[in-house]
Design a protein around this motif. Structure first.
Motif, PDB file in Angstrom:
ATOM      1  N   ALA A 186     -14.881   0.710  -1.160  1.00 30.95           N
ATOM      2  CA  ALA A 186     -15.827  -0.394  -0.984  1.00 30.95           C
ATOM      3  C   ALA A 186     -16.663  -0.593  -2.242  1.00 30.95           C
ATOM      4  O   ALA A 186     -16.966  -1.704  -2.643  1.00 30.95           O
ATOM      5  CB  ALA A 186     -16.719  -0.129   0.215  1.00 30.95           C
ATOM      6  N   GLN A 220      -6.160   0.741  -1.357  1.00 34.97           N
ATOM      7  CA  GLN A 220      -5.566  -0.304  -0.527  1.00 34.97           C
ATOM      8  C   GLN A 220      -5.664  -1.641  -1.247  1.00 34.97           C
ATOM      9  O   GLN A 220      -6.698  -1.983  -1.820  1.00 34.97           O
ATOM     10  CB  GLN A 220      -6.273  -0.368   0.822  1.00 34.97           C
ATOM     11  CG  GLN A 220      -5.778   0.720   1.735  1.00 34.97           C
ATOM     12  CD  GLN A 220      -6.129   0.449   3.179  1.00 34.97           C
ATOM     13  OE1 GLN A 220      -6.942  -0.410   3.462  1.00 34.97           O
ATOM     14  NE2 GLN A 220      -5.531   1.186   4.076  1.00 34.97           N
ATOM     15  N   ASP A 222       0.838  -1.195   0.000  1.00 37.85           N
ATOM     16  CA  ASP A 222       0.000   0.000   0.000  1.00 37.85           C
ATOM     17  C   ASP A 222       0.875   1.247   0.000  1.00 37.85           C
ATOM     18  O   ASP A 222       1.845   1.319   0.740  1.00 37.85           O
ATOM     19  CB  ASP A 222      -0.872   0.011   1.261  1.00 37.85           C
ATOM     20  CG  ASP A 222      -2.033  -0.949   1.141  1.00 37.85           C
ATOM     21  OD1 ASP A 222      -2.406  -1.267  -0.005  1.00 37.85           O
ATOM     22  OD2 ASP A 222      -2.564  -1.368   2.175  1.00 37.85           O
ATOM     23  N   ASP A 231      -6.000  -4.610  -0.298  1.00 35.01           N
ATOM     24  CA  ASP A 231      -7.107  -5.436   0.156  1.00 35.01           C
ATOM     25  C   ASP A 231      -8.390  -5.137  -0.601  1.00 35.01           C
ATOM     26  O   ASP A 231      -9.051  -6.035  -1.097  1.00 35.01           O
ATOM     27  CB  ASP A 231      -7.381  -5.166   1.647  1.00 35.01           C
ATOM     28  CG  ASP A 231      -6.672  -6.157   2.515  1.00 35.01           C
ATOM     29  OD1 ASP A 231      -5.842  -6.905   1.954  1.00 35.01           O
ATOM     30  OD2 ASP A 231      -6.945  -6.184   3.719  1.00 35.01           O
ATOM     31  N   SER A 232      -8.717  -3.844  -0.686  1.00 31.22           N
ATOM     32  CA  SER A 232      -9.998  -3.522  -1.308  1.00 31.22           C
ATOM     33  C   SER A 232      -9.901  -3.641  -2.821  1.00 31.22           C
ATOM     34  O   SER A 232     -10.862  -4.025  -3.474  1.00 31.22           O
ATOM     35  CB  SER A 232     -10.516  -2.159  -0.862  1.00 31.22           C
ATOM     36  OG  SER A 232      -9.571  -1.152  -1.040  1.00 31.22           O
ATOM     37  N   THR A 241      -9.352   3.002   1.317  1.00 37.59           N
ATOM     38  CA  THR A 241     -10.199   1.830   1.160  1.00 37.59           C
ATOM     39  C   THR A 241     -11.340   2.204   0.224  1.00 37.59           C
ATOM     40  O   THR A 241     -11.931   3.261   0.379  1.00 37.59           O
ATOM     41  CB  THR A 241     -10.799   1.421   2.520  1.00 37.59           C
ATOM     42  OG1 THR A 241      -9.751   1.458   3.473  1.00 37.59           O
ATOM     43  CG2 THR A 241     -11.393   0.039   2.463  1.00 37.59           C
TER      44      THR A 241
END
Ligand SMILES: Nc1ncnc2c1ncn2[C@@H]1O[C@H](COP(=O)(O)OP(=O)(O)O)[C@@H](O)[C@H]1O
Ligand SMILES: [Mg+2]
Length: 365
Positions: free
Chosen positions: A113, A188, A105, A190-191, A111
């Protein structure tokens, strides 16, 4: 090769026998020394007791004390030997764990969504780490929300490299890729990976159950969603496996055929309806009949999902709204299938050449 294999197998065999010998010898010594001492103590002790230099009780006390101490000292030796083996093994594991990941990152990454799924490649260039020659040069692509873009091109022209940039399996070395106008490096990881579902030609399945493989990173997936994804990928064979969804597959489990692995990878990609899909030739190992079924189901999934689709066969091209022809790391032409067929001879050549080739891993059910 057989000769070399024979030599190396012999070497391994000799090393193993040598190790066995050494172990047997050292454990024999481990046992011999205390037992010999015990014999000496008994003989000398008995003589001393007989001549009245020591009472029988003293001898018995000495021998039982000695017997009590032998075992802990012996096991100390084994513990030290085992600890050394464990340390060597741990070193190897730490070597992997301590490798700093190169894709991380950025500071201030956000983030995300929800996404509309608007993907843009802006003057993207890419060179593999540790090599000099760029694989991709000045790639400009605009994939509108919900659009499916097929990528066609000869083997080695950079299709896999191109699509692996979007989920950030590699980072671009020039230009940028944006999702809804935001550089993907500012999202990020992850997202980003949650928004982008992916399936590659040579899928990796881990040594765990089918269910765990499918829901990797999406623990909250319900059985209904799994069922739906398996239907899209025509992978309902998993329900016939000995333990169904809980069957262990991969290295230490049941081995699956190339076509089965590919369908599981596809199911994993579409599970949870990601906004963006990256599919690298996901049907190459399927027989024609299954391929047609998957295409039909995939068409429904692709409707409303932004997708980058590497394809080889004309039938799969039909899933796409537009096609980009990649040649030598550059976009040679872009347009609808029929436009390209009419105006770009190279496109015709690329498709027909692929259409004639039979994949080497055709698996029929
Ligand atoms: N991990 C890698 N490291 C270095 N070079 C690579 C790597 N993967 C692929 N390449 C090179 O990049 C070029 C494009 O490969 P690839 O994107 O796999 O092509 P395609 O999917 O179109 O067949 C090839 O010349 C290949 O040798
Ligand atoms: Mg490829």
């Amino acid at each position: 090769m057989a000769k070399r294999f024979g030599q190396e197998a012999r070497q391994l065999h000799d090393t193993a026998i040598g190790k066995g010998r050494l172990l047997a010898l050292s454990s024999a010594r481990f046992d011999l020394v205390p037992n010999l001492t015990l014999a000496v103590v008994l003989v000398a002790g008995s003589a001393t007791v007989a001549s009245g230099g020591m009472t029988l009780g003293e001898l018995v006390a000495f021998v039982s004390l000695q017997l009590m101490l032998i075992w802990p000292i012996e096991s100390l030796g084994w513990i030290i030997a085992n600890a050394q083996e464990a340390m060597t093994a741990a070193d190897r594991i730490y070597e992997v764990l301590d490798t700093p990941p190169s894709i991380v990152d950025r500071p201030g990454a956000v983030t995300v969504a929800e996404s509309r799924g608007h993907v843009r490649f802006e003057k993207v260039g890419f060179t593999y780490p540790g090599t000099d020659a760029p694989v991709l040069r000045r790639i400009d692509l605009d994939v509108r929300p919900g659009e499916t873009l097929a990528i066609v091109g000869a083997t080695g022209c950079g299709k896999t490299s191109l699509v692996s940039l979007l989920p950030r399996l590699y980072d671009v070395t020039g230009g940028r890729i944006t999702l809804d106008g935001r550089d993907i490096r500012d999202i990020q990881l992850d997202s980003l990976r949650r928004l982008v579902g992916m399936a590659f030609e040579d899928p990796t399945l881990f040594s765990m159950s089918v269910r765990e493989n499918l829901t990797l990173g999406r623990r909250e997936t319900t059985d209904d969603e799994i069922y739906e994804a398996l239907r899209v990928a025509q992978a309902d064979f998993v329900y016939d496996l000995p333990w169904g969804l809980d069957t262990r597959i991969g290295e230490q489990g049941l081995s699956l055929s190339g076509g089965q692995r590919q369908r599981l990878a596809l199911a994993r990609a579409v599970i949870g309806h990601p906004r963006v899909l990256v599919l690298d030739d996901p049907l190459s190992a399927l027989d024609v009949h299954t391929e047609a079924l998957v295409e039909e189901a995939l068409a429904r999934v692709l409707h409303g999902t932004t997708a980058l689709l590497v394809v080889h066969r004309p039938s799969t091209v039909a899933l796409a709204d537009r096609v980009a022809l990649l040649d030598g790391g550059e976009i040679a032409a872009i347009g609808t299938h029929s436009e390209l067929l009419e105006t770009v001879p190279a496109y015709r050549a690329a498709l027909s050449a692929e259409a004639l080739g039979v994949p080497d891993d055709v698996v029929s059910r």
